[in-house]
Design a protein around this motif. Structure first.
Motif, PDB file in Angstrom:
ATOM      1  N   ALA A  62       0.951  -1.187   0.142  1.00  9.31           N
ATOM      2  CA  ALA A  62      -0.151   0.082   0.060  1.00  9.31           C
ATOM      3  C   ALA A  62       0.924   1.419  -0.198  1.00  9.31           C
ATOM      4  O   ALA A  62       1.702   1.384   0.864  1.00  9.31           O
ATOM      5  CB  ALA A  62      -0.823   0.069   1.186  1.00  9.31           C
ATOM      6  N   VAL A  63       0.494   2.072  -0.737  1.00  5.32           N
ATOM      7  CA  VAL A  63       1.552   3.219  -1.259  1.00  5.32           C
ATOM      8  C   VAL A  63       0.842   4.372  -0.491  1.00  5.32           C
ATOM      9  O   VAL A  63      -0.303   4.731  -0.659  1.00  5.32           O
ATOM     10  CB  VAL A  63       1.814   3.703  -2.559  1.00  5.32           C
ATOM     11  N   LEU A  64       1.413   5.162   0.362  1.00  2.00           N
ATOM     12  CA  LEU A  64       0.919   6.216   1.396  1.00  2.00           C
ATOM     13  C   LEU A  64       1.155   7.447   0.783  1.00  2.00           C
ATOM     14  O   LEU A  64       2.301   7.915   0.427  1.00  2.00           O
ATOM     15  CB  LEU A  64       1.235   6.162   2.628  1.00  2.00           C
ATOM     16  N   SER A  65       0.072   8.417   0.284  1.00  2.00           N
ATOM     17  CA  SER A  65       0.141   9.596  -0.323  1.00  2.00           C
ATOM     18  C   SER A  65       1.272  10.761   0.625  1.00  2.00           C
ATOM     19  O   SER A  65       1.171  10.774   1.772  1.00  2.00           O
ATOM     20  CB  SER A  65      -1.149  10.508  -0.598  1.00  2.00           C
ATOM     21  N   ARG A  66       2.171  11.136  -0.260  1.00  2.00           N
ATOM     22  CA  ARG A  66       2.947  12.251   0.573  1.00  2.00           C
ATOM     23  C   ARG A  66       2.847  13.395  -0.515  1.00  2.00           C
ATOM     24  O   ARG A  66       2.910  13.433  -1.740  1.00  2.00           O
ATOM     25  CB  ARG A  66       4.471  11.924   0.459  1.00  2.00           C
ATOM     26  N   PRO A  67       2.844  14.683   0.309  1.00  2.00           N
ATOM     27  CA  PRO A  67       2.782  15.969  -0.692  1.00  2.00           C
ATOM     28  C   PRO A  67       3.598  16.236  -1.643  1.00  2.00           C
ATOM     29  O   PRO A  67       4.776  16.002  -1.201  1.00  2.00           O
ATOM     30  CB  PRO A  67       2.688  17.083   0.611  1.00  2.00           C
ATOM     31  N   GLY A  68       3.232  16.269  -2.966  1.00  2.00           N
ATOM     32  CA  GLY A  68       4.370  16.572  -3.872  1.00  2.00           C
ATOM     33  C   GLY A  68       4.852  15.454  -4.558  1.00  2.00           C
ATOM     34  O   GLY A  68       5.844  15.658  -5.456  1.00  2.00           O
ATOM     35  N   TYR A  69       4.644  14.457  -4.267  1.00  2.00           N
ATOM     36  CA  TYR A  69       5.081  13.232  -4.809  1.00  2.00           C
ATOM     37  C   TYR A  69       4.119  12.233  -5.582  1.00  2.00           C
ATOM     38  O   TYR A  69       4.841  11.402  -6.115  1.00  2.00           O
ATOM     39  CB  TYR A  69       5.776  12.255  -3.607  1.00  2.00           C
TER      40      TYR A  69
ATOM     41  N   PHE B  24      -2.817   2.522  -4.166  1.00  2.00           N
ATOM     42  CA  PHE B  24      -2.332   3.850  -3.852  1.00  2.00           C
ATOM     43  C   PHE B  24      -3.497   4.316  -3.146  1.00  2.00           C
ATOM     44  O   PHE B  24      -4.577   4.702  -3.446  1.00  2.00           O
ATOM     45  CB  PHE B  24      -1.832   4.595  -4.969  1.00  2.00           C
ATOM     46  N   LEU B  25      -3.163   4.910  -1.709  1.00  2.00           N
ATOM     47  CA  LEU B  25      -4.191   5.420  -0.851  1.00  2.00           C
ATOM     48  C   LEU B  25      -4.112   6.688  -0.835  1.00  2.00           C
ATOM     49  O   LEU B  25      -3.016   7.388  -0.761  1.00  2.00           O
ATOM     50  CB  LEU B  25      -3.762   4.731   0.753  1.00  2.00           C
ATOM     51  N   ARG B  26      -5.216   7.463  -0.915  1.00  2.00           N
ATOM     52  CA  ARG B  26      -5.187   8.895  -0.840  1.00  2.00           C
ATOM     53  C   ARG B  26      -5.587   9.341   0.656  1.00  2.00           C
ATOM     54  O   ARG B  26      -6.661   9.277   1.129  1.00  2.00           O
ATOM     55  CB  ARG B  26      -6.307   9.298  -1.820  1.00  2.00           C
ATOM     56  N   LEU B  27      -4.546   9.798   1.422  1.00  2.00           N
ATOM     57  CA  LEU B  27      -4.681   9.870   2.711  1.00  2.00           C
ATOM     58  C   LEU B  27      -4.647  11.489   2.924  1.00  2.00           C
ATOM     59  O   LEU B  27      -3.778  12.299   2.125  1.00  2.00           O
ATOM     60  CB  LEU B  27      -3.680   9.451   3.656  1.00  2.00           C
ATOM     61  N   PRO B  28      -5.359  12.034   3.945  1.00  2.00           N
ATOM     62  CA  PRO B  28      -4.971  13.525   4.342  1.00  2.00           C
ATOM     63  C   PRO B  28      -3.642  13.978   4.324  1.00  2.00           C
ATOM     64  O   PRO B  28      -2.767  13.332   4.938  1.00  2.00           O
ATOM     65  CB  PRO B  28      -5.508  13.784   5.786  1.00  2.00           C
ATOM     66  N   PRO B  29      -3.135  14.958   3.542  1.00  2.00           N
ATOM     67  CA  PRO B  29      -1.715  15.499   3.838  1.00  2.00           C
ATOM     68  C   PRO B  29      -1.250  15.814   4.964  1.00  2.00           C
ATOM     69  O   PRO B  29      -1.908  16.300   5.757  1.00  2.00           O
ATOM     70  CB  PRO B  29      -1.799  16.410   2.585  1.00  2.00           C
ATOM     71  N   ASP B  30       0.257  15.536   4.918  1.00  2.00           N
ATOM     72  CA  ASP B  30       0.712  16.190   6.221  1.00  2.00           C
ATOM     73  C   ASP B  30       2.141  16.539   5.740  1.00  2.00           C
ATOM     74  O   ASP B  30       2.882  15.444   5.173  1.00  2.00           O
ATOM     75  CB  ASP B  30       0.754  14.799   7.257  1.00  2.00           C
ATOM     76  N   PRO B  31       2.660  17.686   6.059  1.00  2.00           N
ATOM     77  CA  PRO B  31       3.857  18.148   5.406  1.00  2.00           C
ATOM     78  C   PRO B  31       4.747  17.632   6.137  1.00  2.00           C
ATOM     79  O   PRO B  31       6.169  17.958   5.806  1.00  2.00           O
ATOM     80  CB  PRO B  31       3.806  19.729   5.286  1.00  2.00           C
ATOM     81  N   THR B  32       4.713  17.213   7.251  1.00  2.00           N
ATOM     82  CA  THR B  32       5.957  16.842   8.288  1.00  2.00           C
ATOM     83  C   THR B  32       7.020  16.087   7.814  1.00  2.00           C
ATOM     84  O   THR B  32       6.718  14.849   7.181  1.00  2.00           O
ATOM     85  CB  THR B  32       5.251  16.153   9.726  1.00  2.00           C
ATOM     86  N   SER B  33       8.185  16.297   8.090  1.00  2.00           N
ATOM     87  CA  SER B  33       9.267  15.414   7.510  1.00  2.00           C
ATOM     88  C   SER B  33      10.395  15.429   8.497  1.00  2.00           C
ATOM     89  O   SER B  33      10.815  16.415   9.062  1.00  2.00           O
ATOM     90  CB  SER B  33       9.852  15.976   6.257  1.00  2.00           C
ATOM     91  N   ALA B  34      11.175  14.196   8.564  1.00  2.00           N
ATOM     92  CA  ALA B  34      12.339  14.010   9.430  1.00  2.00           C
ATOM     93  C   ALA B  34      13.320  15.058   8.944  1.00  2.00           C
ATOM     94  O   ALA B  34      14.037  15.534  10.015  1.00  2.00           O
ATOM     95  CB  ALA B  34      12.730  12.562   9.335  1.00  2.00           C
TER      96      ALA B  34
END
Length: 206
Positions: free
Chosen positions: A127-134, A170-180
């Motif tokens: 399962a691919v988790l959505s990431r903003p901009g990718y 491909f899962l469309r999940l609520p976006p979260d901009p947090t990154s390590a």
């Protein structure tokens, strides 16, 4: 038989984005738990800037607190560095569970560089988790030239245990901009705030 989502990573450090995406994936896929597999060392990442394992593990434990997320040092236990080898060991040790591999859209572009990635895809659903901009980069990734034949609709994501592998959704999940990366830039010494040692998170055969 439990339905388990596996999220591997450096967790350098673990952050709210990891927690949020794990909980959303749990809901979308109908999972009983998500297991965070804290990597001793990602072969595709430089060791420069990588905090000690104990600090990364402690940050994951703290972030997963009071959630259906189990933090594990399984890769350290069995001595694996590559996901395909880790999955082989997990499937051997836990034949009573159903596993699905969770990965971010930002990781899909590198997936063709993973050791035996096709064999990995034939062992568990992904399962691919959505990431903003990718989103576009993930769909155009080199590995998708092969995986596109095995894409399953996200509307049927809860039926993943019925899919024959390879299977990817491909899962469309609520976006979260947090990154390590951003968190390390803000606080390069974050790991010094953590305990120098963390109790291992064993996943014993149930």
């Amino acid at each position: 038989m439990a339905r388990i989502g596996l999220l591997g990573g450096s967790f350098n450090p673990a952050h709210f984005g990891h927690r949020k995406v794990s909980l959303h994936a749990r809901e979308a896929l109908g999972l009983d738990e998500v297991w965070w597999l804290v990597s001793p060392g990602n072969p595709l990442k430089s060791a420069k800037g990588m905090a000690p394992y104990e600090a990364r593990f402690a940050s994951a434990r703290a972030m997963a607190r009071r959630a259906p997320i189990r933090v594990s040092d399984f890769e350290r236990q069995v001595g694996t560095r590559y996901t395909v080898d880790t999955l082989e060991k997990l499937l051997e040790r836990h034949p009573q569970h159903d596993f699905i591999w969770l990965m971010g859209e930002d990781t899909v572009a590198q997936f063709h560089q993973w050791k035996d990635w096709r064999r990995l895809a034939k062992s568990v659903a992904i399962a691919v988790l959505s990431r903003p901009g990718y989103h576009d980069d993930a769909r155009a990734a080199r590995a998708m030239g092969w995986l596109r034949w095995f894409v399953r609709p996200s509307a049927k994501a809860r039926q993943w245990t019925e899919w024959s592998v390879p299977a990817i959704t491909f899962l469309r999940l609520p976006p979260d901009p947090t990154s390590a990366t951003r968190l390390r830039a803000l606080n390069p010494d974050w790991h010094k705030d953590r305990a120098s040692k963390a109790l291992p998170g064993r996943i014993e055969k149930e």
